[in-house]
Design a protein around this motif. Structure first.
Motif, PDB file in Angstrom:
ATOM      1  N   MET A  33       0.695  -0.827  -0.008  1.00 19.42           N
ATOM      2  CA  MET A  33      -0.249  -0.325   0.321  1.00 19.42           C
ATOM      3  C   MET A  33       0.668   1.676   0.118  1.00 19.42           C
ATOM      4  N   SER A  34       1.678   1.682   0.473  1.00 20.45           N
ATOM      5  CA  SER A  34       2.897   2.247   0.965  1.00 20.45           C
ATOM      6  C   SER A  34       3.469   2.983  -1.044  1.00 20.45           C
ATOM      7  N   MET A  35       3.887   2.158  -0.850  1.00 26.87           N
ATOM      8  CA  MET A  35       4.461   1.217  -2.706  1.00 26.87           C
ATOM      9  C   MET A  35       3.482   2.263  -4.506  1.00 26.87           C
ATOM     10  N   ALA A  36       1.717   1.946  -3.678  1.00 24.59           N
ATOM     11  CA  ALA A  36       0.728   2.489  -4.431  1.00 24.59           C
ATOM     12  C   ALA A  36       0.613   3.991  -3.266  1.00 24.59           C
ATOM     13  N   LYS A  37       0.896   4.207  -2.770  1.00 25.16           N
ATOM     14  CA  LYS A  37       0.842   5.704  -2.649  1.00 25.16           C
ATOM     15  C   LYS A  37       2.068   6.605  -3.420  1.00 25.16           C
ATOM     16  N   LEU A  38       3.208   5.635  -3.071  1.00 26.73           N
ATOM     17  CA  LEU A  38       4.026   6.520  -3.945  1.00 26.73           C
ATOM     18  C   LEU A  38       4.056   6.776  -5.742  1.00 26.73           C
ATOM     19  N   GLY A  39       2.969   5.076  -6.405  1.00 29.46           N
ATOM     20  CA  GLY A  39       2.902   5.569  -7.357  1.00 29.46           C
ATOM     21  C   GLY A  39       1.697   6.499  -7.868  1.00 29.46           C
ATOM     22  N   ASP A  40       1.012   7.105  -7.101  1.00 32.46           N
ATOM     23  CA  ASP A  40       0.274   8.552  -6.606  1.00 32.46           C
ATOM     24  C   ASP A  40       0.752   8.915  -7.470  1.00 32.46           C
ATOM     25  N   LYS A  41       2.156   9.431  -6.545  1.00 29.76           N
ATOM     26  CA  LYS A  41       2.573  11.104  -6.855  1.00 29.76           C
ATOM     27  C   LYS A  41       3.321  10.492  -8.079  1.00 29.76           C
TER      28      LYS A  41
END
Length: 298
Positions: free
Chosen positions: A238-246
């Motif tokens: 989930m942390s990686m996905a949030k980074l993917g958002d940015k």
């Protein structure tokens, strides 16, 4: 029988048009891109044209309502004035809910959270409020994720990951999702057109849900590979996905949600109404057919 289909150039439209013609139905393909479009003499209108959900979230919200709501309402007004008997509006399960706790059926209270879902629901509500003349029927179809040979989207993305031998890193997510094969969709629409089915809202889905881990296994087996299911912690993913958002990476929160959430849809209402015990293809049979089509294109 003559049927008018909007959005006939899309994946569903092409497949449905061909299927109906092969079964003796005359198909008139109506493009709503032409501002001067007119609804010709027909027995049924199948409205597929619309703005699909943009997982990259780059579309203006007003575009969803302009296309999915306003254009649908205008087409329905034309249907009411015509001699056509049936109007089949392809909405979406997203008009009901973006997330599902349990099993989604037609009695669940609608609470869409995206502009896509809200625009679909607004169109539904407008259509249902209109006075339907005697002899006419209104069907609101809510399909879940549609797939089939020639289909692009998350299934194809998942196939590319597995086919390249890349380990599936989301195995720690336990889920079940409903899918809808294009073959089952075509079958249901044809049955509806020739039945005495009453007007209403009907969910479309395959008979049984499939987990993403099982889907990865099916893809691997169809590709002649051994499934590689890695259980990276949910928190880390989930942390990686949030980074993917940015950073606008392929794995973002929206795509992660689509790949790992549980979203089970009941098709019991339409099967009961049509007196169908099982759809032609099981969920796994339909998925395997789609997966093999990806492989054949290489």
């Amino acid at each position: 029988m003559k049927t008018t289909i909007t959005g006939a150039s899309g994946f569903v439209g092409q497949n449905l048009s061909r299927y109906l013609e092969e079964n003796g139905v005359e198909v008139d393909r109506l493009s709503l891109r032409n501002p001067a479009w007119e609804l010709a003499e027909t027995d049924a209108v199948i409205h597929l044209a619309g703005k699909a959900h943009d997982t990259k979230n780059t579309s203006e919200e007003s575009e969803y309502f302009k296309i999915n709501t306003d254009l649908t309402n205008k087409l329905f007004d034309g249907f009411l004035k015509s001699n056509a008997k049936d109007f089949i509006y392809f909405s979406s399960v997203k008009a009901a809910a973006d997330t599902v706790d349990g099993i989604l059926d037609e009695t669940c209270k609608s609470d869409p959270q995206t502009a896509y879902g809200k625009s679909k629901l607004q169109a539904e509500e407008h259509l249902l409020k209109q006075n339907l003349p005697e002899g006419k029927r209104l069907f609101i179809i809510r399909p879940c994720m549609i797939h089939g040979p020639g289909n692009k989207g998350n299934l194809n993305l998942l196939y590319k990951v597995v086919e390249k031998g890349i380990p599936w890193p989301l195995a720690a997510f336990e889920n079940k999702r409903s899918f809808l094969s294009i073959d089952n969709l075509n079958f249901l629409i044809e049955k509806m057109l020739i039945s005495e089915l009453p007007s209403g809202i009907y969910n479309f889905a395959d008979d049984n849900p499939v987990s993403t881990n099982r889907l990865v296994t099916l893809i691997a087996e169809a590709s002649g590979k051994k499934p590689k299911l890695y259980k990276i912690s949910v928190k880390s993913v989930m942390s990686m996905a949030k980074l993917g958002d940015k950073l606008k990476l392929p794995l973002n929160s929206e795509r992660l949600k689509k790949l790992t959430e549980s979203y089970v849809v009941s098709n019991q209402k339409i099967k009961t109404a049509l007196k169908i015990e099982n759809l032609p293809l099981s969920a796994e049979e339909g998925l395997i057919k789609t997966i093999k089509s990806f492989k054949s294109k290489r």
